[in-house]
Design an enzyme around this catalytic site. Sequence first.
Site, PDB file in Angstrom:
ATOM      1  N   ASP A 662       0.809  -1.213   0.000  1.00 52.02           N
ATOM      2  CA  ASP A 662       0.000   0.000   0.000  1.00 52.02           C
ATOM      3  C   ASP A 662       0.852   1.278   0.000  1.00 52.02           C
ATOM      4  OD1 ASP A 662      -2.602   0.913  -0.170  1.00 52.02           O
ATOM      5  OD2 ASP A 662      -2.698   1.343   1.984  1.00 52.02           O
ATOM      6  N   HIS A 701      26.452  -6.510   6.383  1.00 50.02           N
ATOM      7  CA  HIS A 701      26.908  -6.422   7.775  1.00 50.02           C
ATOM      8  C   HIS A 701      28.169  -7.231   8.010  1.00 50.02           C
ATOM      9  CE1 HIS A 701      22.609  -5.375   7.959  1.00 50.02           C
ATOM     10  NE2 HIS A 701      23.056  -4.474   8.805  1.00 50.02           N
TER      11      HIS A 701
END
Length: 761
Positions: A662, A701
Amino acid sequence: MASHVVGYPRMGPKRELKFALESFWDGKSSADELQNVAADLRASIWNQMADAGIKFIPSNTFSYYDQVLDTTAMLGAVPPRYSWNGGEIGFDVYFSMARGNASVPAMEMTKWFDTNYHYIVPELGPDVNFSYASHKAVQEYKEAKALGMETVPVLVGPVSYLLLSKPAKGVEKSFSLLSLIDKIIPVYKEVVAELKAAGATWIQFDEPTLVLDLDSHKLQAFSDAYSELQSSLSGLNVLIETYFADVPAETYKILTSLKGVTGFGFDLIRGTKTLDLIKTEFPLGKYLFAGVVDGRNIWANDLASSLTTLQDLAGTVGKDKVVVSTSCSLLHTAVDLENETKLDQEIKSWLAFAAQKVVEVNALAKALSGQKDEAYFSSNAAAQASRKSSPRVTNEAVQKPAAALKGSDHRRATNVSARLDAQQKKLNLPNLPTTTIGSFPQTMDLRRVRREFKAKKISEDDYVKTIKEEINNVVKLQEELDIDVLVHGEPERNDMVEYFGEQLSGFAFTVNGWVQSYGSRCVKPPIIYGDVSRPKAMTVFWSSMAQSMTKRPMKGMLTGPVTILNWSFVRNDQPRFETCYQIALAIKDEVEDLEKAGITVIQIDEAALREGLPLRKSEQDFYLKWAVHSFRITNCGVQDTTQVHTHMCYSNFNDIIHSIMDMDADVITIENSRSDEKLLSVFREGVKYRAGIGPGVYDIHSPRIPSTEEIADRINKMLAVLESNILWVNPDCGLKTRKYSEVKPALSNMVAAAKLLRTQL
Ligand code: GLN
Ligand code: ZN
């Protein structure tokens, strides 16, 4: 009339613990030195609370890393890979679990409820041999006692401990964590017995999971656990502390009818409905620990209003049964306002950090017992009034349009498929287009230049020249690597929220307002104190400079309103959504200015959208609605041919996938490499998903360089569930913390993998 503090920050007013830990980890100082720093911090915190007049001072809220890990140590629940051989758990095993060591990785870390604090997730299986393996709680109690202070030892409660754990590898499906309750209770009993023997008169069990939506099976576990503990607790006053939200009505009933409990602690800042429950019914003769001083924010308490609440509560539960407290541990707020030398005096008068909150708690307790410190209360009232009426807080020109957004809707007029077609005509990208998330390595030199410019040690001209050179290098590198959609590398930004906050009105910044995020890591959130507006363009200068260096599309790079909100200390004098809408309008102006300057791809990062999700299910829809709406507001005004990207960290989207759709971004890049299958299965269900998706193809990471084959394999797996015309190829997140020696080969392999697969489509 008594006062209590749920818990206190451990880092110290100037992050003393951080530096002591890091120096110890680097082998630059001894265990003794670390222990001395820690003991000094504990002593000064206890003294400070005693001086303020706090009656119930907590102990065992200090931690070298994390209180959940401390509990794992207490219970001897060390996963086998750390080869612990029994005995009292020391720094080596403890820090190996927290941070990993040369041969084994760390335990998993995850967010502590909806805070930015991260705890170490216990890994439990049916074979764990629990044993009493860390006497820290008792040691801290005795340590305080030796300093002449009677404290309330704090333990993570047994049920919350289990509910916050995860099943060890291999037993995920077959195993109920709560089945371990019978095995851990005996260890809790040993701890309790030892605390009693040492002279403790109160004990606090933190059971914050009580604020979640728990099924009856889990609720039953609470009743069972505390009735099992009851006999060993006799002779002790027992406080069960909850925090971070309302306690559901059903839970409240069960909690307040537990036998052998002396007091109940509630967060009355976030738990306004709990307040009603208390007023309707509270067990006779029990203590109410009323959390009226906000542990999650930095605002000075509205003392007059809190006093009214407390007096009201005293009417219900009895005056001698109300204990004034903090809403949760003060761990989640900054440490001491005293150290803020650069804050504007008026703004400073509106604030209270942990040290000041302790004083507020006690002042409220005294006032409740009729010994009101008039001078203190009236200066507080004056500060409240100045905040209410200050023109720095209220800006009509912002308030009106922002308020008008509620209940309205904003979306781009054309649907995403048609927009992508229009964009493709203009951008002419290959299949599986490659891009990165924004930042490139931030070298020491770069950080130094920014610092020197801030300190006015170098001129603006020199600064711009250096940053321009840096951008140029990053652009050239990406062209050499043959990346399709470029970034400028964000060399001018130290932090993705602070950079925007510094340029928006309504934000203030602290010098020492650090809050622990995990281990020795702290963050320094900006303070949003007033209506937010954008005096002038914030990124157009750098983005158009970068675009002028290349013919390829250059992404304009913005931080979205929800992330700016969630990573700041926010106003408590208006609803969060209103502040978010204000930020959204400011970012909207920036988006449109970028478009006018010829930027055709704009990325609006919403790294922290998931983080703001309320704990209680009943509140989640409302949050998602305004958060997603805020995002759409930022870009509803651009042309179809302008491509809007968003980026999010973490990938546990399962439950919010519809909200993500959305958001109606043209392309979404997400962290993925640490939890593959889960994410892909989410999008599998969403074949309806027509927008572009770039699930990170490698983990930024880690310093490890992924090979071309490995990345190609990853992309192939994605292609098995996602259509090739919507798939993007990109790393997990920004490259800020990596070195060029890692980034260059990794990106080169990434592009090679994309090219390889293009030939096979
Ligand atoms: N654009 C930001 C960067 O690359 C995004 C960082 C993030 O998602 N945390 O650094
Ligand atoms: Zn990210």
